[in-house]
Design a protein around this motif. Structure first.
Motif, PDB file in Angstrom:
ATOM      1  N   ILE A  45      36.421  44.548  60.233  1.00 12.80           N
ATOM      2  CA  ILE A  45      36.341  43.787  58.983  1.00 12.80           C
ATOM      3  C   ILE A  45      37.321  42.622  59.016  1.00 12.80           C
ATOM      4  CG2 ILE A  45      36.856  43.897  56.506  1.00 12.80           C
ATOM      5  CD1 ILE A  45      35.607  46.702  56.530  1.00 12.80           C
ATOM      6  N   THR A  46      38.521  42.882  59.513  1.00 16.41           N
ATOM      7  CA  THR A  46      39.533  41.821  59.610  1.00 16.41           C
ATOM      8  C   THR A  46      39.026  40.655  60.453  1.00 16.41           C
ATOM      9  OG1 THR A  46      41.377  43.362  59.327  1.00 16.41           O
ATOM     10  CG2 THR A  46      41.856  41.266  60.416  1.00 16.41           C
ATOM     11  N   ALA A  47      38.428  40.961  61.597  1.00 14.70           N
ATOM     12  CA  ALA A  47      37.936  39.907  62.486  1.00 14.70           C
ATOM     13  C   ALA A  47      36.859  39.072  61.809  1.00 14.70           C
ATOM     14  CB  ALA A  47      37.397  40.520  63.774  1.00 14.70           C
ATOM     15  N   ARG A  48      35.943  39.727  61.108  1.00 17.61           N
ATOM     16  CA  ARG A  48      34.855  39.000  60.441  1.00 17.61           C
ATOM     17  C   ARG A  48      35.394  38.114  59.319  1.00 17.61           C
ATOM     18  NH1 ARG A  48      29.719  43.198  59.851  1.00 17.61           N
ATOM     19  NH2 ARG A  48      29.614  43.821  62.038  1.00 17.61           N
ATOM     20  N   VAL A  49      36.331  38.656  58.546  1.00 19.09           N
ATOM     21  CA  VAL A  49      36.888  37.890  57.426  1.00 19.09           C
ATOM     22  C   VAL A  49      37.649  36.672  57.931  1.00 19.09           C
ATOM     23  CG1 VAL A  49      38.574  37.969  55.547  1.00 19.09           C
ATOM     24  CG2 VAL A  49      36.940  39.841  55.840  1.00 19.09           C
ATOM     25  N   LEU A  50      38.429  36.843  58.989  1.00 20.67           N
ATOM     26  CA  LEU A  50      39.202  35.713  59.516  1.00 20.67           C
ATOM     27  C   LEU A  50      38.296  34.632  60.109  1.00 20.67           C
ATOM     28  CD1 LEU A  50      42.282  37.482  61.157  1.00 20.67           C
ATOM     29  CD2 LEU A  50      42.191  36.181  59.021  1.00 20.67           C
ATOM     30  N   ARG A  51      37.161  35.028  60.694  1.00 23.64           N
ATOM     31  CA  ARG A  51      36.220  34.022  61.201  1.00 23.64           C
ATOM     32  C   ARG A  51      35.702  33.148  60.056  1.00 23.64           C
ATOM     33  NH1 ARG A  51      34.096  38.074  64.716  1.00 23.64           N
ATOM     34  NH2 ARG A  51      32.254  38.373  63.404  1.00 23.64           N
ATOM     35  N   VAL A  52      35.424  33.779  58.930  1.00 22.59           N
ATOM     36  CA  VAL A  52      34.941  33.009  57.775  1.00 22.59           C
ATOM     37  C   VAL A  52      36.064  32.166  57.183  1.00 22.59           C
ATOM     38  CG1 VAL A  52      33.943  33.145  55.463  1.00 22.59           C
ATOM     39  CG2 VAL A  52      33.165  34.709  57.250  1.00 22.59           C
ATOM     40  N   ALA A  53      37.257  32.744  57.061  1.00 17.64           N
ATOM     41  CA  ALA A  53      38.385  32.008  56.480  1.00 17.64           C
ATOM     42  C   ALA A  53      38.708  30.754  57.287  1.00 17.64           C
ATOM     43  CB  ALA A  53      39.612  32.917  56.399  1.00 17.64           C
ATOM     44  N   ASN A  54      38.448  30.802  58.593  1.00 20.00           N
ATOM     45  CA  ASN A  54      38.723  29.648  59.461  1.00 20.00           C
ATOM     46  C   ASN A  54      37.508  28.733  59.636  1.00 20.00           C
ATOM     47  OD1 ASN A  54      41.543  29.883  60.467  1.00 20.00           O
ATOM     48  ND2 ASN A  54      40.845  31.884  61.144  1.00 20.00           N
ATOM     49  N   SER A  55      36.444  28.978  58.872  1.00 19.99           N
ATOM     50  CA  SER A  55      35.247  28.144  58.980  1.00 19.99           C
ATOM     51  C   SER A  55      35.471  26.797  58.301  1.00 19.99           C
ATOM     52  CB  SER A  55      34.051  28.853  58.343  1.00 19.99           C
ATOM     53  OG  SER A  55      34.199  28.897  56.932  1.00 19.99           O
ATOM     54  N   PRO A  56      34.653  25.804  58.616  1.00 17.69           N
ATOM     55  CA  PRO A  56      34.814  24.471  58.008  1.00 17.69           C
ATOM     56  C   PRO A  56      34.709  24.470  56.486  1.00 17.69           C
ATOM     57  CG  PRO A  56      33.363  24.356  59.917  1.00 17.69           C
ATOM     58  CD  PRO A  56      33.607  25.810  59.645  1.00 17.69           C
ATOM     59  N   PHE A  57      34.077  25.487  55.904  1.00 17.82           N
ATOM     60  CA  PHE A  57      33.890  25.509  54.451  1.00 17.82           C
ATOM     61  C   PHE A  57      35.224  25.402  53.713  1.00 17.82           C
ATOM     62  CE2 PHE A  57      33.561  27.763  50.386  1.00 17.82           C
ATOM     63  CZ  PHE A  57      32.509  27.080  49.795  1.00 17.82           C
ATOM     64  N   TYR A  58      36.251  26.077  54.219  1.00 19.16           N
ATOM     65  CA  TYR A  58      37.550  26.081  53.536  1.00 19.16           C
ATOM     66  C   TYR A  58      38.435  24.904  53.959  1.00 19.16           C
ATOM     67  CZ  TYR A  58      36.328  30.637  51.694  1.00 19.16           C
ATOM     68  OH  TYR A  58      35.692  31.654  51.032  1.00 19.16           O
ATOM     69  N   GLY A  59      38.065  24.222  55.015  1.00 19.01           N
ATOM     70  CA  GLY A  59      38.754  22.986  55.395  1.00 19.01           C
ATOM     71  C   GLY A  59      40.243  23.130  55.631  1.00 19.01           C
ATOM     72  N   ALA A 115      45.673  34.444  55.178  1.00 14.59           N
ATOM     73  CA  ALA A 115      44.388  34.036  54.606  1.00 14.59           C
ATOM     74  C   ALA A 115      44.401  34.165  53.086  1.00 14.59           C
ATOM     75  CB  ALA A 115      43.265  34.881  55.195  1.00 14.59           C
ATOM     76  N   ILE A 116      45.011  35.231  52.575  1.00 16.29           N
ATOM     77  CA  ILE A 116      45.116  35.407  51.123  1.00 16.29           C
ATOM     78  C   ILE A 116      45.929  34.269  50.513  1.00 16.29           C
ATOM     79  CG2 ILE A 116      46.121  36.840  49.293  1.00 16.29           C
ATOM     80  CD1 ILE A 116      45.431  39.295  50.993  1.00 16.29           C
ATOM     81  N   VAL A 117      47.031  33.922  51.168  1.00 16.83           N
ATOM     82  CA  VAL A 117      47.900  32.859  50.654  1.00 16.83           C
ATOM     83  C   VAL A 117      47.192  31.507  50.671  1.00 16.83           C
ATOM     84  CG1 VAL A 117      50.029  31.564  51.104  1.00 16.83           C
ATOM     85  CG2 VAL A 117      50.023  34.062  51.311  1.00 16.83           C
ATOM     86  N   VAL A 118      46.466  31.218  51.747  1.00 20.95           N
ATOM     87  CA  VAL A 118      45.866  29.898  51.923  1.00 20.95           C
ATOM     88  C   VAL A 118      44.518  29.771  51.239  1.00 20.95           C
ATOM     89  CG1 VAL A 118      45.051  28.217  53.625  1.00 20.95           C
ATOM     90  CG2 VAL A 118      47.106  29.553  54.093  1.00 20.95           C
ATOM     91  N   VAL A 119      43.653  30.768  51.421  1.00 27.35           N
ATOM     92  CA  VAL A 119      42.277  30.700  50.892  1.00 27.35           C
ATOM     93  C   VAL A 119      42.204  31.221  49.463  1.00 27.35           C
ATOM     94  CG1 VAL A 119      39.913  31.531  51.229  1.00 27.35           C
ATOM     95  CG2 VAL A 119      41.284  30.858  53.198  1.00 27.35           C
ATOM     96  N   GLY A 120      43.046  32.198  49.146  1.00 28.97           N
ATOM     97  CA  GLY A 120      43.037  32.763  47.802  1.00 28.97           C
ATOM     98  C   GLY A 120      42.626  34.220  47.796  1.00 28.97           C
ATOM     99  N   LEU A 121      43.230  34.988  46.911  1.00 27.73           N
ATOM    100  CA  LEU A 121      42.976  36.426  46.831  1.00 27.73           C
ATOM    101  C   LEU A 121      41.519  36.721  46.484  1.00 27.73           C
ATOM    102  CD1 LEU A 121      44.016  39.341  46.844  1.00 27.73           C
ATOM    103  CD2 LEU A 121      44.690  39.028  44.449  1.00 27.73           C
TER     104      LEU A 121
END
Length: 281
Positions: free
Chosen positions: A50-64, A75-81
């Protein structure tokens, strides 16, 4: 053989895998006022898939992001809880339920549609000023009853698929024809048994018939999100005849979205879905 009653169907729930521990912890954190981010991050990190999948999305271009994040805490700090909790729940549900082999049913398309409905509901949250996490979760689970029916009674569900193909009708209509109830009722009963919030249970129960849901509840939004996911063909089913949901125009009108807002929702839905695809595995 007579198909199972709704009570018999729900009585078989214990045969389904329990929800992953990390998902339970995330749900608890959504209900609590005080959240220890460090503790939650450690709990999430214990599940490496689950961690690997979530981090792949958090690092996607969508979040810039300007630089890559390498931990759930960052990821929580940067992308949001809120965003990370939604991603964890999606990855947990998709990885925690069993693979299904049923002629005529594509689990891959099922999960694509479920994820598409969840991100459409999340995109609708902003213009409607509604809670994005609750909408994402309701969208993610809106068809979970169908998966339960498939896992618990695959032979009966094969008959349902045959009815839908022969009559060129919606799958929920074929479910009612064979079982006497549909996946909405099964999903709501499951959500209630799993102690989900009442607004989520109501959304699952009435997303095909939102007029019967709680006034001002989530059912109408999930109903529209479901239609948006179909309209964008996010499950890549080619808009097969008989599969498009029947749209309740009163429920849609009650949302009060203008064309500008709707176009923004469509664009955000597609962008989120493209970025969230790594959750599908």
């Amino acid at each position: 053989m007579k198909p199972p009653s709704l009570d018999e169907m729900i009585g078989q729930v214990q045969k389904l895998p329990s929800m992953p521990t990390v998902a339970i912890e995330v749900l608890r954190s959504m209900a609590g006022a005080d959240i220890d981010i460090d503790t939650l991050a450690r709990q999430i990190t214990q599940d490496q898939v689950i961690t690997a999948r979530v981090l792949r999305v958090a690092n996607s271009p969508f979040y810039g992001l300007q630089s890559r994040v390498g931990s759930i805490h960052d990821a929580i700090v940067v992308v949001g809880l809120s965003a990370i909790r939604s991603l964890v729940l999606a990855a947990s549900v998709m990885s925690g339920l069993p693979a299904i082999r049923c002629p005529g049913f594509s689990q891959h398309r099922f999960w694509r549609h479920v994820l598409g409905t969840a991100v459409a509901a999340q995109a609708l949250a902003r213009p409607l000023k509604r809670p994005p996490e609750a909408l994402f979760l309701a969208g993610l689970l809106h068809d979970i009853g169908r998966l339960a029916m498939l896992v618990l009674y695959p032979t009966d569900f094969t008959t349902v698929l045959g009815i839908a193909a022969a009559r060129d009708c919606r799958l929920e209509d074929a479910e009612r024809s064979h079982f006497g109830y549909d996946h909405s009722e099964v999903g709501a009963a499951l959500a209630q048994r799993w102690n989900f919030p009442a607004d989520i249970v109501d959304a699952l129960a009435w997303h095909h018939r939102p007029a019967l849901g709680l006034p001002g509840g989530l059912a109408g939004i999930i109903h529209y999100a479901d239609a948006i996911a179909h309209a964008l063909d996010l499950d890549q089913d080619g808009d097969q005849p008989g599969q498009m949901p029947s749209l309740d125009q009163d429920a849609v009108s009650a949302l009060g979205l203008d064309w500008e807002s709707l176009n923004a929702v469509l664009a955000e839905t597609q962008a989120r879905f493209d970025s969230y695809e790594p959750l599908l595995g």
